[in-house]
Design an enzyme around this catalytic site. Structure first.
Site, PDB file in Angstrom:
ATOM      1  N   LYS A 152     -23.330 -28.944 -95.677  1.00 36.01           N
ATOM      2  CA  LYS A 152     -24.536 -28.232 -95.225  1.00 36.01           C
ATOM      3  C   LYS A 152     -24.897 -28.569 -93.786  1.00 36.01           C
ATOM      4  CE  LYS A 152     -26.608 -26.918 -99.527  1.00 36.01           C
ATOM      5  NZ  LYS A 152     -27.765 -26.788-100.388  1.00 36.01           N
ATOM      6  N   LYS A 209     -17.906 -21.507-102.120  1.00 33.69           N
ATOM      7  CA  LYS A 209     -18.833 -21.363-103.242  1.00 33.69           C
ATOM      8  C   LYS A 209     -19.783 -20.187-103.030  1.00 33.69           C
ATOM      9  CE  LYS A 209     -22.438 -23.997-103.675  1.00 33.69           C
ATOM     10  NZ  LYS A 209     -23.709 -24.515-104.212  1.00 33.69           N
ATOM     11  N   LYS A 247     -26.758 -18.930-102.455  1.00 32.38           N
ATOM     12  CA  LYS A 247     -27.891 -18.054-102.155  1.00 32.38           C
ATOM     13  C   LYS A 247     -28.208 -18.034-100.674  1.00 32.38           C
ATOM     14  CE  LYS A 247     -30.688 -20.953-104.896  1.00 32.38           C
ATOM     15  NZ  LYS A 247     -30.462 -22.366-104.565  1.00 32.38           N
TER      16      LYS A 247
END
Ligand code: AQP
Length: 346
Positions: free
Chosen positions: A123, A206, A209
């Site tokens: 991230k 992956k 959202k």
């Protein structure tokens, strides 16, 4: 017949898990987490489910969108089958004990452990210097979320396994350092055919959202046309489907669509290949789209109905937070006593 002499488990079975309201929920969240949450509830185990809004703000969230996403995620839980009477359903920031125990665990977790967390690396990306301290500390707060309820089982998607393992390390170190057996070592529960749903645009990434491409994911709010279109356009390869799971080796997109089909059908990838072996994606994709619409349309319809009354959703979350607090507060108070904090307010 029960054996009265059998050793009693020290901690009663209790399930805790959460989802970040950092955007609308996806098919990945549904198959990897939400669907499993409902199964756990229906097994009759005590279940506690949390919309982890404090985790969501580890990356910037627009306040109005965060509020909306929190209510919408609550609606998704209920629409998918979470009964707020049988499960405890609440948003994290309404129970201050999460942040308090999170701080204690910041002091238990070691920097070396945090440095191994792959999600932070993914991230934060190349610009880790600009990431928030909260994003780095996230797994210690997640440990607090789980251990605050003495949860023993944590249903999660595959990507969260490392964080649940860290939770065990934190619990073990706390117990060892203070010479107690106070926190359980919770087990990750990662089951089903779709524990890692991949992006529809890139089978090695992956489904997420927060992916900038809406075409990469199916949202629980997508209508039938959007679902069918996204599946039709999903990246695939030119070969027909193989007759055995081994034939999916090196074909991440094909594997992903087969896994999604199996998970939605409550079947297995092998059974899906038995049915579709030798067929191309031109035949498979419309069948997958029909199945996805069949399973997801009732959820999105119910979500829309629930979202028409946000005050009712807020009441459900408030009641859930009261119930969560009643479990969490005594565990936090005992933690403070164990570590030597003066608690003199009565
Ligand atoms: N693609 C996925 N396949 C299977 N399970 C998944 N989960 C998430 N994505 C997939 C599971 O959903 C639960 C909630 O995840 P989260 O919202 O806390 O955060 P995340 O894992 O970081 O999910 P996202 O969608 O990728 O969120 P953003 O984009 O905000 O970072 C977890 O049990 C997770 O395993």
């Amino acid at each position: 017949m029960t054996d009265d002499n059998a050793p009693k488990p020290r901690f009663a079975p209790r399930v805790f898990s959460g989802i970040q309201p950092s955007g609308g929920l996806t098919l990945g969240n549904y198959l990897g987490a939400l669907k499993r949450f409902v199964e756990k509830q229906d097994e009759g185990i005590e279940t506690i489910y949390c919309l982890v809004d404090m985790h969501a703000i580890t990356v910037w969230q627009d306040p109005a969108k965060l509020r909306h996403a929190t209510r919408e995620a609550a609606a998704a839980f209920i629409a998918a089958g979470i009964d707020p009477e049988r499960s405890v359903l609440f948003n994290q920031s309404q129970v201050g004990a999460h942040a308090e125990l999170g701080w204690v665990f910041n002091c238990i977790a070691r920097l070396g452990w945090m440095n191994r967390m792959t999600q932070f690396k993914d991230k934060a990306g190349k610009n880790a210097e600009a990431a928030s301290l909260g994003l780095y500390a996230y797994p210690a707060l997640m440990a607090a979320d789980i251990l605050l309820y003495h949860a023993t089982e944590v249903p999660v998607g595959d990507d969260q396994k490392q964080h649940v393992e860290l939770t065990r390390d934190i619990a073990a170190k706390f117990n060892h350092d203070y010479g107690v057996e106070f926190f359980p070592l919770p087990a990750p529960v990662i089951e089903g055919a779709a524990t890692r749903v991949m992006s529809l645009r890139d089978g090695t990434k992956k489904m997420s959202k927060s992916d900038p491409s809406d075409a990469s994911r199916i949202n629980l709010t997508d209508d039938a046309d959007a679902i069918a279109q996204k599946i039709r356009r999903a990246k695939t390869d030119p070969d027909p489907l193989p007759d055995a799971v081994e034939g999916l080796e090196g074909r991440p997109e094909a594997r992903n669509l087969v896994n999604i089909y199996a998970a939605l059908a409550g079947s297995t990838p092998a059974a899906v290949l038995d049915e579709f072996a030798g067929q191309g994606f031109g035949a498979f994709k419309p069948r997958l789209a029909d199945l996805a619409v069949d399973r997801l349309a009732p959820i999105s319809r119910e979500m829309a109905r629930l979202m028409a009354d946000p005050a009712e959703i807020d009441r459900i979350l408030a009641r859930g937070a009261d119930r969560a607090e009643a479990i969490a507060r005594p565990i936090l108070e005992r933690t403070f006593e164990i570590i030597g904090m003066v608690r003199s307010r009565g």
